[in-house]
Design a protein around this motif. Sequence first.
Motif, PDB file in Angstrom:
ATOM      1  N   SER A 126      -9.593   8.945 -17.619  1.00 52.00           N
ATOM      2  CA  SER A 126      -9.689   8.897 -16.156  1.00 52.00           C
ATOM      3  C   SER A 126     -10.292   7.589 -15.674  1.00 52.00           C
ATOM      4  CB  SER A 126     -10.543  10.062 -15.648  1.00 52.00           C
ATOM      5  OG  SER A 126     -11.019   9.805 -14.342  1.00 52.00           O
ATOM      6  N   ILE A 139     -11.401   6.841 -12.701  1.00 48.00           N
ATOM      7  CA  ILE A 139     -12.605   7.081 -11.901  1.00 48.00           C
ATOM      8  C   ILE A 139     -13.807   7.337 -12.806  1.00 48.00           C
ATOM      9  CG2 ILE A 139     -13.714   8.839 -10.442  1.00 48.00           C
ATOM     10  CD1 ILE A 139     -10.178   7.974  -9.767  1.00 48.00           C
ATOM     11  N   ASP A 140     -13.592   8.160 -13.836  1.00 47.75           N
ATOM     12  CA  ASP A 140     -14.704   8.471 -14.741  1.00 47.75           C
ATOM     13  C   ASP A 140     -15.140   7.253 -15.556  1.00 47.75           C
ATOM     14  OD1 ASP A 140     -13.719  11.932 -15.453  1.00 47.75           O
ATOM     15  OD2 ASP A 140     -14.842  11.025 -13.813  1.00 47.75           O
ATOM     16  N   LEU A 148     -17.289   5.245 -13.177  1.00 50.91           N
ATOM     17  CA  LEU A 148     -18.583   5.895 -12.976  1.00 50.91           C
ATOM     18  C   LEU A 148     -19.477   5.710 -14.195  1.00 50.91           C
ATOM     19  CD1 LEU A 148     -20.522   7.794 -11.478  1.00 50.91           C
ATOM     20  CD2 LEU A 148     -19.191   9.721 -12.338  1.00 50.91           C
ATOM     21  N   PRO A 170     -19.440  16.422 -13.641  1.00 50.05           N
ATOM     22  CA  PRO A 170     -19.523  14.966 -13.463  1.00 50.05           C
ATOM     23  C   PRO A 170     -20.885  14.432 -13.876  1.00 50.05           C
ATOM     24  CG  PRO A 170     -19.759  16.048 -11.337  1.00 50.05           C
ATOM     25  CD  PRO A 170     -19.467  17.122 -12.344  1.00 50.05           C
ATOM     26  N   GLN A 184     -24.282  12.209 -14.171  1.00 47.29           N
ATOM     27  CA  GLN A 184     -25.267  11.622 -13.271  1.00 47.29           C
ATOM     28  C   GLN A 184     -26.275  10.843 -14.112  1.00 47.29           C
ATOM     29  OE1 GLN A 184     -26.890  14.814 -10.886  1.00 47.29           O
ATOM     30  NE2 GLN A 184     -25.108  14.756  -9.568  1.00 47.29           N
ATOM     31  N   GLN A 200     -22.652  15.008  -5.927  1.00 47.93           N
ATOM     32  CA  GLN A 200     -22.086  13.936  -6.749  1.00 47.93           C
ATOM     33  C   GLN A 200     -21.836  12.691  -5.902  1.00 47.93           C
ATOM     34  OE1 GLN A 200     -22.022  13.798  -9.901  1.00 47.93           O
ATOM     35  NE2 GLN A 200     -20.849  11.928 -10.212  1.00 47.93           N
ATOM     36  N   GLN A 260     -24.928  10.777  -5.758  1.00 51.73           N
ATOM     37  CA  GLN A 260     -25.130  10.008  -6.986  1.00 51.73           C
ATOM     38  C   GLN A 260     -24.390   8.673  -6.896  1.00 51.73           C
ATOM     39  OE1 GLN A 260     -26.623  10.303 -10.834  1.00 51.73           O
ATOM     40  NE2 GLN A 260     -26.594   8.644  -9.375  1.00 51.73           N
ATOM     41  N   LEU A 261     -23.190   8.687  -6.371  1.00 54.79           N
ATOM     42  CA  LEU A 261     -22.425   7.455  -6.218  1.00 54.79           C
ATOM     43  C   LEU A 261     -23.135   6.498  -5.264  1.00 54.79           C
ATOM     44  CD1 LEU A 261     -18.693   8.614  -5.885  1.00 54.79           C
ATOM     45  CD2 LEU A 261     -19.886   7.891  -7.926  1.00 54.79           C
ATOM     46  N   TYR A 289     -10.141   6.390  -6.223  1.00 51.27           N
ATOM     47  CA  TYR A 289      -9.786   7.806  -6.143  1.00 51.27           C
ATOM     48  C   TYR A 289      -8.500   7.983  -5.333  1.00 51.27           C
ATOM     49  CZ  TYR A 289     -10.080  12.711  -4.650  1.00 51.27           C
ATOM     50  OH  TYR A 289      -9.799  14.031  -4.366  1.00 51.27           O
ATOM     51  N   GLY A 322     -10.731  16.684 -12.013  1.00 52.88           N
ATOM     52  CA  GLY A 322     -11.764  15.856 -12.619  1.00 52.88           C
ATOM     53  C   GLY A 322     -12.184  14.696 -11.733  1.00 52.88           C
ATOM     54  N   SER A 323     -11.203  13.980 -11.224  1.00 55.08           N
ATOM     55  CA  SER A 323     -11.558  12.828 -10.402  1.00 55.08           C
ATOM     56  C   SER A 323     -12.152  13.271  -9.068  1.00 55.08           C
ATOM     57  CB  SER A 323     -10.366  11.892 -10.199  1.00 55.08           C
ATOM     58  OG  SER A 323      -9.258  12.595  -9.716  1.00 55.08           O
ATOM     59  N   SER A 380     -13.925  15.900  -8.622  1.00 55.65           N
ATOM     60  CA  SER A 380     -15.280  16.310  -8.956  1.00 55.65           C
ATOM     61  C   SER A 380     -16.211  15.113  -9.114  1.00 55.65           C
ATOM     62  CB  SER A 380     -15.238  17.125 -10.249  1.00 55.65           C
ATOM     63  OG  SER A 380     -16.507  17.295 -10.779  1.00 55.65           O
ATOM     64  N   SER A 381     -15.690  14.070  -9.736  1.00 56.29           N
ATOM     65  CA  SER A 381     -16.512  12.871  -9.989  1.00 56.29           C
ATOM     66  C   SER A 381     -16.905  12.120  -8.736  1.00 56.29           C
ATOM     67  CB  SER A 381     -15.785  11.927 -10.948  1.00 56.29           C
ATOM     68  OG  SER A 381     -15.716  12.507 -12.235  1.00 56.29           O
ATOM     69  N   LYS A 438     -11.903  19.951  -4.842  1.00 57.78           N
ATOM     70  CA  LYS A 438     -12.150  20.490  -6.186  1.00 57.78           C
ATOM     71  C   LYS A 438     -11.951  21.995  -6.216  1.00 57.78           C
ATOM     72  CE  LYS A 438     -15.966  20.861  -9.501  1.00 57.78           C
ATOM     73  NZ  LYS A 438     -17.366  20.486  -9.763  1.00 57.78           N
TER      74      LYS A 438
END
Lengths: 224, 129
Positions: free
Chosen positions: A36, A38-39, A42, A155, A157, B19, B22-23, B42, B76-77, B79-80, B87
């Motif tokens: 991913s 995005i992941d 991150l 996700p 943190q 989340q 967090q970003l 995204y 997944g994305s 959620s991130s 989600k």
Amino acid sequence: MELKSDIEDTLTQQKQQKQEQQQEQHHFHVLAVDDSLIDRKLLEKLLKVSSCQVTCVESGDKALEYLGLLDGLECDATLSSSSFSSTQSSKQEGLRVNMIMTDYCMPGMSGYDLLKRVKGSSWKDVPVVLMSSENVPSRISMCLEEGAEEFLLKPLQLSDLEKLQPHLLKSIDHSCENNTKSNKDKNVDDDNNNCKSNNKLSKRKAMSPETPERRPKLKGLAVL
Amino acid sequence: RQVSLIRQSLFDQGFLDEQFIQLEELGDDANPNFVEEVVSLYYRDSVRLIHNLEQALEKSPLDYNKLDEYMHQFKGSSSSIGAKKVKAECTQFKEFCMAEYREGCMRTFQQVKREYTTLKKKLEAYFQV
């Protein structure tokens, strides 16, 4: 949209990148594997904020390629690990990977498959952390039994990375002026002991009492 | 002022979860727009995944494994980045996939798209202020 501030941002980023490149030698290097986009972004950020050098790849195959394990490129695992233990490097010139973090669910090779491949190679002493968005106890046990260092739920943190602190903090030998000397000594010792399995146990024990204390420290040590 | 009100409503109304915070916390002086960068990625990623899902949903019979795989990625994305409602719809879709319930998948997919579009509009408005 202001062009001038965009240029300033770019210059700042370039400066930062240059600094990072110069300091690469001293940083804990993590190989991050996730399909991913995005992941990956991150995880890369979380690791950089934690003062790690990061290499991101999008698949298990790419990870194996990076580690020199594709198509029998590496000498087999019967090679004595002691020659690699202190530097954790491979036959590739100067390639140093201190930790691998991989997603579990990936098309093609799964994180579990990658874990097995790594553990059966000359990179077997490198800690491997698995990540997944799904909380499946049997999956987690399976990975831990196969030698995974830790299993993190997505996700991700910053607080999750703090579970990995015993590994990460070894690299922070320059950013905190107050503790420089004691940290440096600690780093040298830990590097030499890194591969011994009994150290895993002491690391785990060390985590709980130290973690709350470490929380504010980590933020303060982040290299910006 | 206005920014924080908009931001708070996004959380209060359940569009975003922690989340996203967090970003925001990962941004710094050198990289103040980290959240926006991730959100842009995204959008790009989502266009691709939604397209894949649409194509897969036109097939007959439906390949539920493939659908689940695509939706797993989208979930997944989402959620991130903290896209809470998106989600939740993705989770619902996956459940219908497991049950191989065609109608449910079709219906929920529309909801996924609706929530995604709504969130995108709200975030675009938020970032512009």
